[in-house]
Design a protein around this motif. Structure first.
Motif, mmCIF file in Angstrom:
data_model
loop_
_atom_site.group_PDB
_atom_site.id
_atom_site.type_symbol
_atom_site.label_atom_id
_atom_site.label_comp_id
_atom_site.label_asym_id
_atom_site.label_seq_id
_atom_site.Cartn_x
_atom_site.Cartn_y
_atom_site.Cartn_z
ATOM 1 N N ILE A 6 1.020 -1.300 -0.007
ATOM 2 C CA ILE A 6 0.089 -0.795 0.156
ATOM 3 C C ILE A 6 1.143 1.033 -0.168
ATOM 4 O O ILE A 6 1.857 1.606 0.814
ATOM 5 N N VAL A 7 0.697 2.487 -0.822
ATOM 6 C CA VAL A 7 1.209 3.731 -1.045
ATOM 7 C C VAL A 7 0.436 4.646 -0.820
ATOM 8 O O VAL A 7 -0.581 4.831 -1.394
ATOM 9 N N VAL A 8 0.994 5.643 -0.292
ATOM 10 C CA VAL A 8 0.644 6.732 -0.410
ATOM 11 C C VAL A 8 1.308 8.442 -0.732
ATOM 12 O O VAL A 8 2.639 8.145 -0.851
ATOM 13 N N GLU A 9 0.651 8.497 -1.826
ATOM 14 C CA GLU A 9 1.037 9.784 -2.063
ATOM 15 C C GLU A 9 0.096 10.995 -1.910
ATOM 16 O O GLU A 9 -0.682 10.900 -1.651
ATOM 17 N N GLY A 10 1.290 12.134 -2.414
ATOM 18 C CA GLY A 10 0.327 13.262 -2.509
ATOM 19 C C GLY A 10 1.745 14.649 -2.434
ATOM 20 O O GLY A 10 3.018 14.057 -2.096
ATOM 21 N N LEU A 99 4.615 6.536 -8.544
ATOM 22 C CA LEU A 99 3.965 7.365 -8.974
ATOM 23 C C LEU A 99 4.050 9.107 -8.176
ATOM 24 O O LEU A 99 3.838 9.637 -9.536
ATOM 25 N N SER A 100 5.288 9.205 -7.763
ATOM 26 C CA SER A 100 5.805 9.887 -6.838
ATOM 27 C C SER A 100 6.655 11.057 -8.513
ATOM 28 O O SER A 100 6.810 11.674 -8.841
ATOM 29 N N SER A 101 7.484 9.967 -9.055
ATOM 30 C CA SER A 101 7.923 10.546 -10.551
ATOM 31 C C SER A 101 7.664 10.462 -11.243
ATOM 32 O O SER A 101 7.738 11.383 -12.275
ATOM 33 N N GLN A 102 6.855 9.847 -12.094
ATOM 34 C CA GLN A 102 5.958 10.347 -12.609
ATOM 35 C C GLN A 102 4.964 11.172 -12.936
ATOM 36 O O GLN A 102 5.008 11.811 -13.756
ATOM 37 N N ALA A 103 4.883 11.942 -11.549
ATOM 38 C CA ALA A 103 4.190 13.669 -11.035
ATOM 39 C C ALA A 103 5.325 14.396 -10.667
ATOM 40 O O ALA A 103 4.837 15.014 -11.495
ATOM 41 N N TYR A 104 5.959 14.441 -10.126
ATOM 42 C CA TYR A 104 7.659 15.410 -10.203
ATOM 43 C C TYR A 104 8.024 15.375 -10.987
ATOM 44 O O TYR A 104 8.303 16.802 -11.405
ATOM 45 N N GLN A 105 8.774 13.820 -11.709
ATOM 46 C CA GLN A 105 9.074 14.054 -12.936
ATOM 47 C C GLN A 105 8.466 14.531 -13.776
ATOM 48 O O GLN A 105 9.230 15.520 -14.856
ATOM 49 N N GLY A 106 8.218 13.555 -13.960
ATOM 50 C CA GLY A 106 7.169 13.770 -15.267
ATOM 51 C C GLY A 106 6.102 14.889 -15.566
ATOM 52 O O GLY A 106 6.175 15.531 -16.667
ATOM 53 N N CYS A 171 -3.093 13.821 -10.961
ATOM 54 C CA CYS A 171 -5.029 13.265 -11.244
ATOM 55 C C CYS A 171 -5.273 13.006 -12.491
ATOM 56 O O CYS A 171 -6.009 12.255 -11.570
ATOM 57 N N GLU A 172 -4.172 13.424 -13.208
ATOM 58 C CA GLU A 172 -4.422 12.580 -14.726
ATOM 59 C C GLU A 172 -4.345 10.517 -14.288
ATOM 60 O O GLU A 172 -5.071 10.224 -14.408
ATOM 61 N N LEU A 173 -2.891 11.125 -13.422
ATOM 62 C CA LEU A 173 -3.534 9.136 -13.620
ATOM 63 C C LEU A 173 -3.573 8.698 -13.170
ATOM 64 O O LEU A 173 -3.748 7.668 -12.545
ATOM 65 N N ALA A 174 -3.917 9.352 -11.502
ATOM 66 C CA ALA A 174 -5.262 8.841 -10.728
ATOM 67 C C ALA A 174 -6.726 8.273 -11.139
ATOM 68 O O ALA A 174 -7.476 7.263 -10.591
ATOM 69 N N ALA A 175 -6.845 8.892 -12.105
ATOM 70 C CA ALA A 175 -8.002 8.930 -13.165
ATOM 71 C C ALA A 175 -7.825 7.641 -13.551
ATOM 72 O O ALA A 175 -8.698 7.192 -14.069
ATOM 73 N N MET A 176 -6.803 7.123 -14.004
ATOM 74 C CA MET A 176 -7.081 6.182 -15.247
ATOM 75 C C MET A 176 -6.412 5.016 -14.014
ATOM 76 O O MET A 176 -6.362 3.825 -15.328
ATOM 77 N N ASP A 177 -6.007 4.830 -13.206
ATOM 78 C CA ASP A 177 -6.069 3.243 -12.320
ATOM 79 C C ASP A 177 -6.884 3.341 -11.515
ATOM 80 O O ASP A 177 -6.564 3.985 -10.334
ATOM 81 N N GLU A 178 -7.939 1.913 -11.391
ATOM 82 C CA GLU A 178 -8.604 2.350 -10.557
ATOM 83 C C GLU A 178 -7.944 1.502 -9.096
ATOM 84 O O GLU A 178 -8.384 1.805 -8.075
#
Length: 205
Positions: A6-10, A99-106, A171-178
């Motif tokens: 389980i991962v917590v992101e933000g 997900l952090s790298s995808q959001a922060y660096q991506g 937000c974009e990534l979260a909307a695409m992943d159940e």
């Protein structure tokens, strides 16, 4: 039987630390053995990389350098702590993951998605969390909370526009992943915690 990850992101100031403690307490009350990690960091070598990433260097830190350091630390943590724990049947609760790298660096840095995918494939080889709790906070509010904790590090000083881009990608990534559950972290903390417990309890059923 394999454990669950389980991962917590933000963003900074989203309240990840208190939510992680809450999830651990929830799991333990259900008799589930678990341990925690953080990224970057979590092993001696990964912690050294963390210090390197966050240090306020006088030279320019290339965006690709930052990205590769993040994945180097992640690989160390995955091989030395996360996978061994999961294989032993323990659940792992992580403070950030890919997900952090995808959001922060991506998203924030705008690094080419093809480069992101290449590093992800090399280091993670298809490994993904079983559940991600994304705590969605407005950048202005999150950074104000972070400043209240003390001096900001190199990444936290990246600027408001950077964090707006990062939040947008989250937000974009979260909307695409159940497997990613978005929780409004602008609510009262008691409400946030209630929503987190509900999400984790549903996952455990």
């Amino acid at each position: 039987m394999m454990g669950k990850f389980i991962v917590v992101e933000g963003l900074e100031g989203a309240g990840k630390s208190s939510v992680i403690n809450l999830i651990v307490d929830t799991l333990k009350r259900s008799g589930i053995e678990c341990e925690t990690t953080r990224e970057p960091g979590g092993t001696p070598m990964a912690e050294a990389i963390r210090e390197c990433v966050k240090h306020p260097w006088e030279e320019i830190v290339a965006e690709e350098t930052e990205l590769m350091l993040m994945y180097a630390a992640r690989k160390q943590l995955l091989d030395n702590k996360i996978l061994p724990a999961l294989r032993s049947g323990k659940w792992v609760v992580g403070d950030r993951h890919d997900l952090s790298s995808q959001a922060y660096q991506g998203g924030g840095r705008g690094i080419d998605p093809n480069i992101m995918k290449m590093l992800r494939d090399i280091t993670l080889q298809g490994f993904t969390p079983d559940l991600t709790i994304y705590l969605d906070v407005e950048p202005e509010a999150g950074l104000a909370r972070a400043r209240g904790r003390g001096e900001l590090d190199r990444i936290e000083l990246a600027g408001l526009d950077f964090f707006r881009r990062t939040r947008k990608k989250y937000c974009e990534l979260a909307a695409m992943d159940e497997s990613i559950i978005t929780i409004d972290a602008m609510q009262e903390m008691t409400t946030v915690h209630h929503d987190v417990v509900e999400a984790v309890s549903r996952f455990m059923r």
